[in-house]
Write a protein that holds these residues in place. Structure first.
Motif, PDB file in Angstrom:
ATOM      1  N   CYS A  30       0.841  -1.188   0.000  1.00 55.20           N
ATOM      2  CA  CYS A  30       0.000   0.000   0.000  1.00 55.20           C
ATOM      3  C   CYS A  30       0.884   1.249   0.000  1.00 55.20           C
ATOM      4  O   CYS A  30       2.091   1.179   0.220  1.00 55.20           O
ATOM      5  CB  CYS A  30      -0.901  -0.031   1.233  1.00 55.20           C
ATOM      6  SG  CYS A  30      -1.987   1.398   1.388  1.00 55.20           S
ATOM      7  N   HIS A  39      -6.415  -6.396  -4.799  1.00 54.62           N
ATOM      8  CA  HIS A  39      -7.843  -6.133  -4.969  1.00 54.62           C
ATOM      9  C   HIS A  39      -8.573  -6.060  -3.633  1.00 54.62           C
ATOM     10  O   HIS A  39      -9.746  -6.422  -3.533  1.00 54.62           O
ATOM     11  CB  HIS A  39      -8.497  -7.207  -5.859  1.00 54.62           C
ATOM     12  CG  HIS A  39      -7.847  -7.333  -7.193  1.00 54.62           C
ATOM     13  ND1 HIS A  39      -7.948  -6.379  -8.171  1.00 54.62           N
ATOM     14  CD2 HIS A  39      -7.047  -8.299  -7.701  1.00 54.62           C
ATOM     15  CE1 HIS A  39      -7.257  -6.759  -9.227  1.00 54.62           C
ATOM     16  NE2 HIS A  39      -6.691  -7.919  -8.963  1.00 54.62           N
ATOM     17  N   ARG A  40      -7.890  -5.586  -2.606  1.00 53.83           N
ATOM     18  CA  ARG A  40      -8.505  -5.396  -1.293  1.00 53.83           C
ATOM     19  C   ARG A  40      -8.043  -4.080  -0.716  1.00 53.83           C
ATOM     20  O   ARG A  40      -6.921  -3.657  -0.952  1.00 53.83           O
ATOM     21  CB  ARG A  40      -8.134  -6.543  -0.343  1.00 53.83           C
ATOM     22  CG  ARG A  40      -8.890  -7.814  -0.666  1.00 53.83           C
ATOM     23  CD  ARG A  40      -8.254  -9.014  -0.021  1.00 53.83           C
ATOM     24  NE  ARG A  40      -8.926 -10.252  -0.324  1.00 53.83           N
ATOM     25  CZ  ARG A  40      -8.846 -10.904  -1.464  1.00 53.83           C
ATOM     26  NH1 ARG A  40      -8.100 -10.411  -2.440  1.00 53.83           N
ATOM     27  NH2 ARG A  40      -9.483 -12.028  -1.664  1.00 53.83           N
ATOM     28  N   ALA A  41      -8.915  -3.451   0.066  1.00 55.51           N
ATOM     29  CA  ALA A  41      -8.556  -2.198   0.720  1.00 55.51           C
ATOM     30  C   ALA A  41      -7.559  -2.480   1.840  1.00 55.51           C
ATOM     31  O   ALA A  41      -7.554  -3.552   2.442  1.00 55.51           O
ATOM     32  CB  ALA A  41      -9.798  -1.518   1.285  1.00 55.51           C
ATOM     33  N   CYS A  42      -6.704  -1.506   2.111  1.00 51.25           N
ATOM     34  CA  CYS A  42      -5.694  -1.635   3.157  1.00 51.25           C
ATOM     35  C   CYS A  42      -6.373  -1.639   4.521  1.00 51.25           C
ATOM     36  O   CYS A  42      -7.269  -0.834   4.793  1.00 51.25           O
ATOM     37  CB  CYS A  42      -4.700  -0.483   3.050  1.00 51.25           C
ATOM     38  SG  CYS A  42      -3.411  -0.524   4.310  1.00 51.25           S
ATOM     39  N   ASN A  47      -7.078   2.722   2.173  1.00 47.11           N
ATOM     40  CA  ASN A  47      -6.962   3.147   0.783  1.00 47.11           C
ATOM     41  C   ASN A  47      -7.090   1.964  -0.152  1.00 47.11           C
ATOM     42  O   ASN A  47      -6.717   0.840   0.168  1.00 47.11           O
ATOM     43  CB  ASN A  47      -5.608   3.825   0.529  1.00 47.11           C
ATOM     44  CG  ASN A  47      -5.577   5.225   1.072  1.00 47.11           C
ATOM     45  OD1 ASN A  47      -6.604   5.837   1.294  1.00 47.11           O
ATOM     46  ND2 ASN A  47      -4.383   5.735   1.297  1.00 47.11           N
ATOM     47  N   TYR A  48      -7.652   2.244  -1.345  1.00 43.39           N
ATOM     48  CA  TYR A  48      -7.711   1.256  -2.413  1.00 43.39           C
ATOM     49  C   TYR A  48      -7.563   2.006  -3.723  1.00 43.39           C
ATOM     50  O   TYR A  48      -8.326   2.917  -4.024  1.00 43.39           O
ATOM     51  CB  TYR A  48      -9.036   0.500  -2.383  1.00 43.39           C
ATOM     52  CG  TYR A  48      -9.186  -0.492  -3.507  1.00 43.39           C
ATOM     53  CD1 TYR A  48      -8.381  -1.617  -3.573  1.00 43.39           C
ATOM     54  CD2 TYR A  48     -10.119  -0.293  -4.516  1.00 43.39           C
ATOM     55  CE1 TYR A  48      -8.507  -2.529  -4.603  1.00 43.39           C
ATOM     56  CE2 TYR A  48     -10.252  -1.203  -5.545  1.00 43.39           C
ATOM     57  CZ  TYR A  48      -9.441  -2.309  -5.583  1.00 43.39           C
ATOM     58  OH  TYR A  48      -9.567  -3.207  -6.607  1.00 43.39           O
ATOM     59  N   LYS A  49      -6.546   1.618  -4.512  1.00 42.52           N
ATOM     60  CA  LYS A  49      -6.239   2.249  -5.799  1.00 42.52           C
ATOM     61  C   LYS A  49      -6.061   3.756  -5.654  1.00 42.52           C
ATOM     62  O   LYS A  49      -6.540   4.547  -6.461  1.00 42.52           O
ATOM     63  CB  LYS A  49      -7.319   1.952  -6.826  1.00 42.52           C
ATOM     64  CG  LYS A  49      -7.288   0.530  -7.331  1.00 42.52           C
ATOM     65  CD  LYS A  49      -8.183   0.371  -8.534  1.00 42.52           C
ATOM     66  CE  LYS A  49      -8.043  -1.031  -9.106  1.00 42.52           C
ATOM     67  NZ  LYS A  49      -8.900  -1.216 -10.280  1.00 42.52           N
TER      68      LYS A  49
END
Length: 59
Positions: A30, A39-42, A47-49
């Motif tokens: 991350c 493909h998973r949120a931190c 955060n994601y992408k």
């Protein structure tokens, strides 16, 4: 009960079991530096992408 006519060789047994090995999980990092599954949120910062998807107080 059915029995095999011939002994299964070590080579043939190994070829059959070639796909049984475990693979290590793929890990990406991350922006905060924590390892995260793809493909998973931190879990730490949410955060994601590159954008905030989970509030940090919820995570």
């Amino acid at each position: 009960m059915a029995l095999p006519k011939k002994k299964t060789s070590r080579s043939r047994k190994g070829m059959r079991r070639a796909h049984d090995g475990l693979t290590a999980p793929n890990v990406v990092y991350c922006e905060c530096g924590e390892p995260v599954l793809p493909h998973r949120a931190c879990d730490v910062c949410g955060n994601y992408k590159g954008r905030q998807v989970v509030n940090s107080d919820d995570a």
